[in-house]
Write a protein that holds these residues in place. Sequence first.
Motif, PDB file in Angstrom:
ATOM      1  N   TYR A  59       0.830  -1.207   0.000  1.00 29.38           N
ATOM      2  CA  TYR A  59       0.000   0.000   0.000  1.00 29.38           C
ATOM      3  C   TYR A  59       0.867   1.261   0.000  1.00 29.38           C
ATOM      4  O   TYR A  59       0.716   2.124  -0.860  1.00 29.38           O
ATOM      5  N   ILE A  60       1.771   1.378   0.950  1.00 29.38           N
ATOM      6  CA  ILE A  60       2.662   2.546   1.009  1.00 29.38           C
ATOM      7  C   ILE A  60       4.084   2.117   0.691  1.00 29.38           C
ATOM      8  O   ILE A  60       4.679   1.308   1.412  1.00 29.38           O
ATOM      9  N   PHE A  61       4.609   2.644  -0.396  1.00 34.63           N
ATOM     10  CA  PHE A  61       5.992   2.383  -0.804  1.00 34.63           C
ATOM     11  C   PHE A  61       6.582   3.725  -1.226  1.00 34.63           C
ATOM     12  O   PHE A  61       6.053   4.384  -2.112  1.00 34.63           O
ATOM     13  N   ARG A  62       7.669   4.119  -0.567  1.00 30.44           N
ATOM     14  CA  ARG A  62       8.311   5.382  -0.896  1.00 30.44           C
ATOM     15  C   ARG A  62       9.773   5.166  -1.270  1.00 30.44           C
ATOM     16  O   ARG A  62      10.450   4.296  -0.714  1.00 30.44           O
ATOM     17  N   ASP A  63      10.245   5.974  -2.176  1.00 32.45           N
ATOM     18  CA  ASP A  63      11.630   5.891  -2.621  1.00 32.45           C
ATOM     19  C   ASP A  63      12.506   6.721  -1.686  1.00 32.45           C
ATOM     20  O   ASP A  63      13.118   7.714  -2.067  1.00 32.45           O
ATOM     21  N   ASP A  64      12.560   6.280  -0.418  1.00 30.04           N
ATOM     22  CA  ASP A  64      13.428   6.934   0.559  1.00 30.04           C
ATOM     23  C   ASP A  64      14.481   5.922   0.990  1.00 30.04           C
ATOM     24  O   ASP A  64      14.727   4.945   0.278  1.00 30.04           O
ATOM     25  N   SER A  65      15.111   6.121   2.122  1.00 34.44           N
ATOM     26  CA  SER A  65      16.196   5.231   2.528  1.00 34.44           C
ATOM     27  C   SER A  65      15.730   3.791   2.714  1.00 34.44           C
ATOM     28  O   SER A  65      16.511   2.853   2.529  1.00 34.44           O
ATOM     29  N   VAL A  66      14.474   3.604   3.082  1.00 31.31           N
ATOM     30  CA  VAL A  66      13.931   2.259   3.255  1.00 31.31           C
ATOM     31  C   VAL A  66      13.524   1.660   1.911  1.00 31.31           C
ATOM     32  O   VAL A  66      13.944   0.564   1.545  1.00 31.31           O
TER      33      VAL A  66
END
Length: 353
Positions: free
Chosen positions: A30-37
């Motif tokens: 559902y939530i996927f972000r292109d950050d450090s994680v």
Amino acid sequence: MRLYYSSTDAWTAIYEACEQAKNSISLEEYIFRDDSVGSRLLDILMAKSRAGVRVRLLLDAFGSRRMRQNAIVADLKAAGVKLVFFRPMNLVQRMVPPLGLPRDHAKALHIDGTTCFIGSMGLAQHMAGWRDTLVMLQGKVAQHALADFDRVWCREAFNLGYPPNACTGASEAEPDHFVAQIPEFKTNTIRELLLSKIAAAQQSILIATPYFFPPQALRRALLAAHRRGVLVTLMLASRTDVPLADGVTRALIKQWRSLGFDVVFYQPEVLHAKYAIIDSVWATVGSCNFDFLSLVYNREVNVVLGNQAYVLEFVAQSEIDLGNCAPTPAPASSPNTWDSWIGQIGALVCRYV
């Protein structure tokens, strides 16, 4: 089976599983972000795809909307990763999110058709250290979970529709089993399973969820259980990343207690785990919040723990969670009159949905 109890531990398990994949990786989030994680996982997925592993990524178009405009999308496609966004939203739906329902709120990872991970965590740096739960499963239950993903993938990637058996129900013949609901069928599999277990409860019901905005059927079932002497405990998040939802939660405290429910608030960090334990012999955990959206509208995936050794492990963890609770939520870091006012309105709406 293996259980993980924090988002950070869950991410580590996911990274390691993807790095070890030999044939296929299928991730639904559902939530996927292109950050450090998220970027660390994206790097792994692209590397595995270049090495010949089949990689499929199914992201919700609302929860992961930041990714849709991100340059990483082109990199993923160039690496051979198959990326699909669940139910892209038009302008009107973006302005009025309820018009974009249902959403894909599932969190599931499938490795090589033999192992799956079902949980409650998103992939974003701001969720680091949250109290989340991830379940690792192997064998037949992992195959059932992958078959469910394949059905949704066929619909979203190729518009092929679902076969008649697309809603995977729980198989009571298996100690631990996978259960999912696909919104288009409107069978609400997880809700009906939960209601049936609540109706049979004899001693105790524990529901842990970030917030609790249940449909009337669940409210009535819990009230009926309380009236026949069952202890009903609601473990809610003291705070979340959704201030408006927190306002509604605070406004509903008196209502839940007036019905006889024991209401406590998890204190150390954000409680993002979603699980239910009944009579200390049955438990379910996964992506499904015990609210109107999850139980009526959204796509969700859960695991039912039937193996008593794992149920007892989970019961022990729930006791640790309860030990970290207080009767009242922690004060908001920056009190907001608007959130409180909206919370009162939301609480009023929750009485009738």
